[in-house]
Scaffold this motif. Structure first.
Motif, mmCIF file in Angstrom:
data_model
loop_
_atom_site.group_PDB
_atom_site.id
_atom_site.type_symbol
_atom_site.label_atom_id
_atom_site.label_comp_id
_atom_site.label_asym_id
_atom_site.label_seq_id
_atom_site.Cartn_x
_atom_site.Cartn_y
_atom_site.Cartn_z
ATOM 1 N N LYS A 20 2.842 -2.071 1.120
ATOM 2 C CA LYS A 20 3.774 -1.453 2.144
ATOM 3 C C LYS A 20 3.866 -0.263 3.017
ATOM 4 C CE LYS A 20 8.422 -3.610 4.338
ATOM 5 N NZ LYS A 20 9.454 -4.565 3.860
ATOM 6 N N ARG A 21 4.599 0.137 1.912
ATOM 7 C CA ARG A 21 4.433 1.719 2.205
ATOM 8 C C ARG A 21 2.794 2.331 2.202
ATOM 9 N NH1 ARG A 21 8.267 5.923 0.090
ATOM 10 N NH2 ARG A 21 7.168 8.214 1.052
ATOM 11 N N LEU A 22 1.769 2.044 1.693
ATOM 12 C CA LEU A 22 0.429 2.556 2.244
ATOM 13 C C LEU A 22 -0.090 2.389 3.569
ATOM 14 C CD1 LEU A 22 -1.075 2.479 -1.351
ATOM 15 C CD2 LEU A 22 0.066 4.532 0.102
ATOM 16 N N SER A 23 0.565 1.079 4.135
ATOM 17 C CA SER A 23 0.228 0.146 5.039
ATOM 18 C C SER A 23 0.735 1.180 6.178
ATOM 19 C CB SER A 23 0.444 -0.533 5.151
ATOM 20 O OG SER A 23 1.609 -0.912 5.633
ATOM 21 N N GLU A 24 1.003 1.915 5.915
ATOM 22 C CA GLU A 24 1.831 2.954 7.014
ATOM 23 C C GLU A 24 1.685 4.155 6.982
ATOM 24 O OE1 GLU A 24 5.852 3.452 5.613
ATOM 25 O OE2 GLU A 24 6.698 1.518 5.987
ATOM 26 N N LYS A 25 0.693 4.700 6.101
ATOM 27 C CA LYS A 25 -0.611 5.814 6.196
ATOM 28 C C LYS A 25 -1.658 5.532 7.165
ATOM 29 C CE LYS A 25 2.179 7.257 2.298
ATOM 30 N NZ LYS A 25 3.113 8.709 3.061
ATOM 31 N N ASN A 26 -2.122 6.556 6.653
ATOM 32 C CA ASN A 26 -4.210 6.754 7.187
ATOM 33 C C ASN A 26 -4.788 5.867 6.497
ATOM 34 O OD1 ASN A 26 -5.691 6.811 9.286
ATOM 35 N ND2 ASN A 26 -6.053 8.641 8.564
ATOM 36 N N PHE A 27 -4.463 5.331 5.555
ATOM 37 C CA PHE A 27 -5.314 4.158 4.548
ATOM 38 C C PHE A 27 -6.126 2.716 4.959
ATOM 39 C CE2 PHE A 27 -2.276 6.724 1.850
ATOM 40 C CZ PHE A 27 -2.886 7.528 1.660
ATOM 41 N N ASN A 28 -7.376 2.045 4.717
ATOM 42 C CA ASN A 28 -7.672 1.421 4.901
ATOM 43 C C ASN A 28 -7.109 0.387 3.169
ATOM 44 O OD1 ASN A 28 -8.629 0.980 7.245
ATOM 45 N ND2 ASN A 28 -10.037 2.659 6.429
ATOM 46 N N LEU A 29 -6.644 -0.664 3.274
ATOM 47 C CA LEU A 29 -5.943 -1.353 1.720
ATOM 48 C C LEU A 29 -7.260 -2.491 1.900
ATOM 49 C CD1 LEU A 29 -2.255 -0.758 2.531
ATOM 50 C CD2 LEU A 29 -3.639 1.438 1.537
ATOM 51 N N THR A 30 -7.352 -2.895 0.190
ATOM 52 C CA THR A 30 -8.136 -3.877 -0.020
ATOM 53 C C THR A 30 -7.022 -4.516 -1.131
ATOM 54 O OG1 THR A 30 -9.981 -3.774 0.651
ATOM 55 C CG2 THR A 30 -9.732 -5.296 -1.085
ATOM 56 N N LEU A 31 -5.810 -6.171 -0.638
ATOM 57 C CA LEU A 31 -5.556 -6.597 -1.485
ATOM 58 C C LEU A 31 -5.721 -7.717 -2.483
ATOM 59 C CD1 LEU A 31 -2.570 -6.650 1.154
ATOM 60 C CD2 LEU A 31 -3.266 -4.334 -0.429
ATOM 61 N N VAL A 32 -5.736 -7.465 -3.849
ATOM 62 C CA VAL A 32 -6.194 -8.367 -4.559
ATOM 63 C C VAL A 32 -5.272 -9.241 -5.188
ATOM 64 C CG1 VAL A 32 -7.504 -9.074 -6.545
ATOM 65 C CG2 VAL A 32 -8.834 -7.683 -4.520
ATOM 66 N N ASP A 33 -5.557 -10.621 -5.124
ATOM 67 C CA ASP A 33 -4.350 -11.228 -5.878
ATOM 68 C C ASP A 33 -4.783 -12.636 -6.338
ATOM 69 O OD1 ASP A 33 -1.556 -12.998 -7.098
ATOM 70 O OD2 ASP A 33 -0.913 -10.805 -6.671
ATOM 71 N N ASN A 34 -4.079 -13.423 -7.281
ATOM 72 C CA ASN A 34 -4.724 -14.631 -7.421
ATOM 73 C C ASN A 34 -3.638 -16.150 -7.141
ATOM 74 O OD1 ASN A 34 -3.381 -14.347 -9.873
ATOM 75 N ND2 ASN A 34 -4.868 -15.188 -10.751
ATOM 76 N N LEU A 35 -2.719 -15.110 -7.165
ATOM 77 C CA LEU A 35 -1.547 -15.734 -6.379
ATOM 78 C C LEU A 35 -1.159 -16.813 -7.480
ATOM 79 C CD1 LEU A 35 -2.156 -16.970 -2.887
ATOM 80 C CD2 LEU A 35 -0.939 -15.330 -3.458
ATOM 81 N N SER A 36 -1.578 -17.052 -8.784
ATOM 82 C CA SER A 36 -1.098 -17.347 -9.909
ATOM 83 C C SER A 36 0.504 -16.878 -10.145
ATOM 84 C CB SER A 36 -1.370 -17.203 -11.374
ATOM 85 O OG SER A 36 -0.763 -15.843 -11.738
#
Length: 312
Positions: A20-36
């Motif tokens: 959430k914090r990094l999304s406010e900056k000039n970054f492209n984010l790939t978020l990974v989770d298996n939702l376990s």
């Protein structure tokens, strides 16, 4: 030029707040989770709608390919929670270590920086053996339990991964978070457990009542993580993440929550939880020297925000 950043375990507590914090900056984010364990709730859905975020449901224990080249990889994915670990210690070891092996294989360039989230539990054997005085320092020579318990499988897996990461070809950071709390942290933690029990019951049994912790609000932890992760001189070192001030006993914490949630609830001391550390307080001087001082959220204010979220 925008940097590509990968966060594993991104639907979890720290992973989500970091994203959430990094999304406010000039970054492209790939978020990974298996939702376990992490979950796609309204907060996470809202985050994933941002243009600079791409979510992937990936099981890191299986082979996978990441086509992008990343400048930073924040590796938070693991089996966590005392009950989950005790229920299946062998799976804890296998999942945590195998996930890291597969992740390391998938990173294609040497310039990628790896930030691994270890645990304050690695100090536990020193504390239990009474060979350690507080607060816990990153330079302390760690030991393994003579007779490891099921719970110890978690800290052992983290120590193995710490070594894997530091011995790799990549620049790396090791973080050892201590008692981070705040909204959306799940329910398997002392703060939300107390909030729920005090809110719903006439009597709340407080386990390990005389054990103490120095708590750190999530916003302050994320500030430390970001300052360290984007400072070149921080790398190839280990840092505690947390707050070394404001240590409080669990019984006193329960009474503080009672005042804010349900004044009619009876607070009663219970037994000591098996495997619980008597104290957990990080030495933050190394971190502070590197990032400078930050203004910590006091416990009362942090609890107000946390309680508001859980009662909602």
């Amino acid at each position: 030029m925008s940097k590509n950043i990968l966060i594993t375990g991104a639907a979890g507590f720290i992973g989500f707040n970091l994203a959430k914090r990094l999304s406010e900056k000039n970054f492209n984010l790939t978020l990974v989770d298996n939702l376990s364990r992490g979950r796609i709730d309204n907060d996470f859905k809202k985050l994933c709608k941002k243009k600079n975020i791409n979510f992937k449901n990936i099981d890191l224990t299986k082979s996978f390919i990441l086509k992008k080249k990343f400048s930073h990889v924040f590796h938070l994915a693991s089996i966590v929670g005392v009950k989950n670990v005790i229920k299946n210690p062998s799976k804890t070891m296998e999942t945590n270590i195998k996930s890291t092996i597969n992740l390391m294989k998938s990173i294609s360039i040497k310039k990628t920086k790896i930030i691994f989230f270890s645990t304050s539990e690695v100090y536990s054997p020193l504390i239990k053996s009474k060979k350690k005085f507080f607060p816990s320092k990153e330079v302390d020579a760690l030991i393994l339990p003579k007779f490891p318990s099921k719970r110890d499988s978690y800290l052992i897996s983290k120590l193995v991964i710490e070594n894997m990461v530091t011995q790799s070809k990549h620049k790396s950071l090791i973080f050892r978070p201590h008692n981070i709390y705040g909204p959306r942290m799940g329910f398997a933690h002392v703060v939300p457990e107390l909030i729920q029990k005090i809110n719903k019951k006439k009597k709340c049994i407080v386990y390990s009542p005389n054990h103490s912790r120095a708590f750190c609000f999530i916003k302050d932890a994320i500030e430390q993580i970001i300052r360290l992760s984007f400072k070149e001189s921080s790398y190839n070192k280990i840092y505690n993440i947390g707050n070394m001030n404001g240590e409080i006993k669990i019984l006193k914490l329960a009474k503080l929550i009672k005042k804010k949630v349900n004044k009619n609830c009876l607070i009663a001391p219970g037994n000591i939880t098996k495997g619980s550390q008597s104290r957990r307080v990080p030495d933050m001087r190394k971190t502070q020297t590197q990032i400078g001082k930050i203004k910590y959220t006091n416990l009362s204010k942090g609890l107000d925000e946390t309680i508001k979220w859980y009662l909602r």
